[in-house]
Design a protein around this motif. Structure first.
Motif, PDB file in Angstrom:
ATOM      1  N   LYS A 218       9.323  -3.005   2.165  1.00 30.87           N
ATOM      2  CA  LYS A 218      10.135  -4.370   2.601  1.00 30.87           C
ATOM      3  C   LYS A 218       8.665  -5.566   2.859  1.00 30.87           C
TER       4      LYS A 218
ATOM      5  N   ARG B 126       6.095  -6.492   0.110  1.00 29.99           N
ATOM      6  CA  ARG B 126       6.927  -6.950  -0.896  1.00 29.99           C
ATOM      7  C   ARG B 126       6.754  -8.849  -0.609  1.00 29.99           C
TER       8      ARG B 126
ATOM      9  N   ARG C 180       1.556  -1.457   1.891  1.00 27.55           N
ATOM     10  CA  ARG C 180       2.637  -0.736   0.163  1.00 27.55           C
ATOM     11  C   ARG C 180       1.238   0.671   1.147  1.00 27.55           C
TER      12      ARG C 180
END
Length: 92
Positions: free
Chosen positions: A28, A31, A39
């Motif tokens: 989250k 993103r 990531r």
């Protein structure tokens, strides 16, 4: 022996919940920020969580010995920690 099996199942469930939560939060954040290290961090925690899940399933449903399960879990933990270390390295 049943108490040990129950305890293992409970602990593996807690690991699955916590690891899944950390993985979700990391993705989250990735993103939201687009930061590659987040990531990769999520992937590392996902690998550790997946290892706990797979070894728990293997032990409970496929009669894999505890020793083999510990070995497999340790491989996943080592790989996951290596990925987490890499995620911290690319951040700097």
């Amino acid at each position: 022996m049943n108490e040990i099996i129950t305890a293992i199942a409970v602990v593996k469930s807690v690991i699955l919940l916590l690891g899944g939560g950390i993985t979700y939060i990391a993705f989250k954040a990735y993103r939201r920020t687009g930061e590659e290290s987040l990531r990769v961090l999520g992937v590392g925690f996902g690998i550790i969580t997946l290892g706990a899940l797979l070894t728990g399933v293997a032990n409970q449903f496929f009669s894999v010995s505890l020793e083999v399960g510990v070995l497999i879990n340790s491989i996943f933990v080592a790989l996951g920690l290596a990925v987490i270390m890499y995620s911290l390295h690319i951040q700097s």
